[in-house]
Scaffold this motif. Structure first.
Motif, PDB file in Angstrom:
ATOM      1  N   MET A 120       8.574   6.160  -9.503  1.00 23.79           N
ATOM      2  CA  MET A 120       8.478   4.536  -9.308  1.00 23.79           C
ATOM      3  C   MET A 120       8.917   3.953 -10.368  1.00 23.79           C
ATOM      4  N   SER A 121      10.336   3.877 -10.615  1.00 23.94           N
ATOM      5  CA  SER A 121      10.854   3.410 -11.810  1.00 23.94           C
ATOM      6  C   SER A 121      10.708   1.830 -11.633  1.00 23.94           C
ATOM      7  N   GLY A 122      10.355   0.837 -12.596  1.00 19.35           N
ATOM      8  CA  GLY A 122      10.191  -0.452 -12.360  1.00 19.35           C
ATOM      9  C   GLY A 122       9.025  -1.041 -11.472  1.00 19.35           C
ATOM     10  N   ALA A 123       8.130  -0.140 -11.177  1.00 21.34           N
ATOM     11  CA  ALA A 123       7.004  -0.580 -10.599  1.00 21.34           C
ATOM     12  C   ALA A 123       5.852  -0.975 -11.684  1.00 21.34           C
ATOM     13  N   LEU A 124       5.025  -2.033 -11.150  1.00 17.84           N
ATOM     14  CA  LEU A 124       4.265  -2.695 -11.988  1.00 17.84           C
ATOM     15  C   LEU A 124       2.948  -1.767 -12.148  1.00 17.84           C
ATOM     16  N   ILE A 168      -5.102   5.273 -10.027  1.00 22.29           N
ATOM     17  CA  ILE A 168      -5.541   4.056  -9.758  1.00 22.29           C
ATOM     18  C   ILE A 168      -4.605   2.893 -10.183  1.00 22.29           C
ATOM     19  N   THR A 169      -4.277   3.193 -11.399  1.00 21.90           N
ATOM     20  CA  THR A 169      -3.546   2.144 -12.130  1.00 21.90           C
ATOM     21  C   THR A 169      -1.894   1.836 -11.667  1.00 21.90           C
ATOM     22  N   GLN A 170      -1.546   3.123 -10.985  1.00 18.72           N
ATOM     23  CA  GLN A 170      -0.202   3.007 -10.310  1.00 18.72           C
ATOM     24  C   GLN A 170      -0.304   2.586  -9.036  1.00 18.72           C
ATOM     25  N   ALA A 171      -1.364   3.028  -8.073  1.00 23.89           N
ATOM     26  CA  ALA A 171      -1.418   2.238  -6.754  1.00 23.89           C
ATOM     27  C   ALA A 171      -2.220   1.332  -6.293  1.00 23.89           C
ATOM     28  N   ALA A 172      -3.246   1.079  -7.214  1.00 26.03           N
ATOM     29  CA  ALA A 172      -4.132  -0.134  -6.796  1.00 26.03           C
ATOM     30  C   ALA A 172      -3.636  -1.626  -6.973  1.00 26.03           C
TER      31      ALA A 172
END
Length: 94
Positions: free
Chosen positions: A1-5, A49-53
């Protein structure tokens, strides 16, 4: 997921709704409180959590409500605000 917050960046994006003077004083505390409500202490779960929430609608709504109150001149805690914005009348004022 490059560029994902990640979750912290998502919260910071929501907090941009608040006036700058308020963010300068409270942003770090607010982000820490939001993250503490999500994180479990388990490194594997916390990474997911930090990637999906995402911030909840209730959290976003509360930030919008605070922003509206601050922008529309609602009550400000003492010591917060641009210089001269919160002057008060002297106590001897009738």
């Amino acid at each position: 997921m490059s560029g994902a917050l990640d979750l912290e960046q998502r919260y910071r994006r929501v907090l941009r709704l608040l006036p700058g003077y308020y963010r300068d004083k409270w942003e770090e505390d607010m982000v820490a409180a939001f993250l503490d409500s999500w994180l479990t202490g388990d490194p594997e779960a916390d990474e997911y959590i930090t990637q999906a929430a995402r911030p909840t609608w209730g959290e976003v709504a509360s930030v919008v409500a605070v922003a509206a109150r601050l922008y529309l001149g609602g009550a400000r805690p003492s010591g917060i605000g641009p210089p001269g914005c919160c002057s008060t009348l002297p106590r001897s004022w009738p």
